[in-house]
Design an enzyme around this catalytic site. Structure first.
Site, PDB file in Angstrom:
ATOM      1  N   HIS A 106      51.223  49.479  46.820  1.00 20.96           N
ATOM      2  CA  HIS A 106      50.446  49.756  46.277  1.00 20.96           C
ATOM      3  C   HIS A 106      50.929  49.973  44.854  1.00 20.96           C
ATOM      4  O   HIS A 106      51.057  49.709  43.966  1.00 20.96           O
ATOM      5  CB  HIS A 106      50.356  51.393  46.238  1.00 20.96           C
ATOM      6  CG  HIS A 106      51.054  52.018  46.828  1.00 20.96           C
ATOM      7  ND1 HIS A 106      49.591  52.893  47.496  1.00 20.96           N
ATOM      8  CD2 HIS A 106      51.819  52.770  47.830  1.00 20.96           C
ATOM      9  CE1 HIS A 106      49.812  53.651  48.746  1.00 20.96           C
ATOM     10  NE2 HIS A 106      50.814  53.694  48.801  1.00 20.96           N
ATOM     11  N   CYS A 107      51.012  48.121  44.871  1.00 19.18           N
ATOM     12  CA  CYS A 107      51.476  46.838  44.053  1.00 19.18           C
ATOM     13  C   CYS A 107      52.759  46.544  43.627  1.00 19.18           C
ATOM     14  O   CYS A 107      52.692  46.790  42.340  1.00 19.18           O
ATOM     15  CB  CYS A 107      50.179  46.471  42.937  1.00 19.18           C
ATOM     16  SG  CYS A 107      48.545  45.939  43.840  1.00 19.18           S
ATOM     17  N   THR A 108      53.751  47.891  44.409  1.00 17.95           N
ATOM     18  CA  THR A 108      54.697  48.216  43.419  1.00 17.95           C
ATOM     19  C   THR A 108      56.463  47.643  44.005  1.00 17.95           C
ATOM     20  O   THR A 108      56.828  48.443  44.534  1.00 17.95           O
ATOM     21  CB  THR A 108      54.911  49.284  43.449  1.00 17.95           C
ATOM     22  OG1 THR A 108      54.589  50.436  44.473  1.00 17.95           O
ATOM     23  CG2 THR A 108      54.211  50.338  42.674  1.00 17.95           C
TER      24      THR A 108
END
Length: 77
Positions: A30-32
């Site tokens: 989740h782009c984290t």
């Protein structure tokens, strides 16, 4: 929007299991990635609800999620 991890269940496995019950979630980074490294988790699951979701759908998600956690905890013990 809720990102979470379920004890002893890889998020991709959880996503597949929920999908078999007609429930769609996302699994992955989740782009984290920096946050995942900090929390020491490989990836997470993410559930999103919006105005068009009903309370019954949310209840069904929680019910199937609880069943999945129970299934995997018994299978791994």
């Amino acid at each position: 929007l809720v990102s979470f991890s379920a004890e002893a269940i890889h998020p991709h496995d959880l996503s597949t299991l929920l999908d078999e019950h007609g429930i769609a979630i996302r699994a992955g980074h989740h782009c984290t990635q920096p946050l995942h490294r900090y929390l020491k988790v490989q990836s997470t699951a993410r559930a999103s609800v919006y105005l068009y979701n009903t309370l019954a759908e949310v209840d069904r998600f929680l019910e199937v999620l609880a069943e999945a956690v129970e299934f995997f905890s018994v299978a791994l013990s």
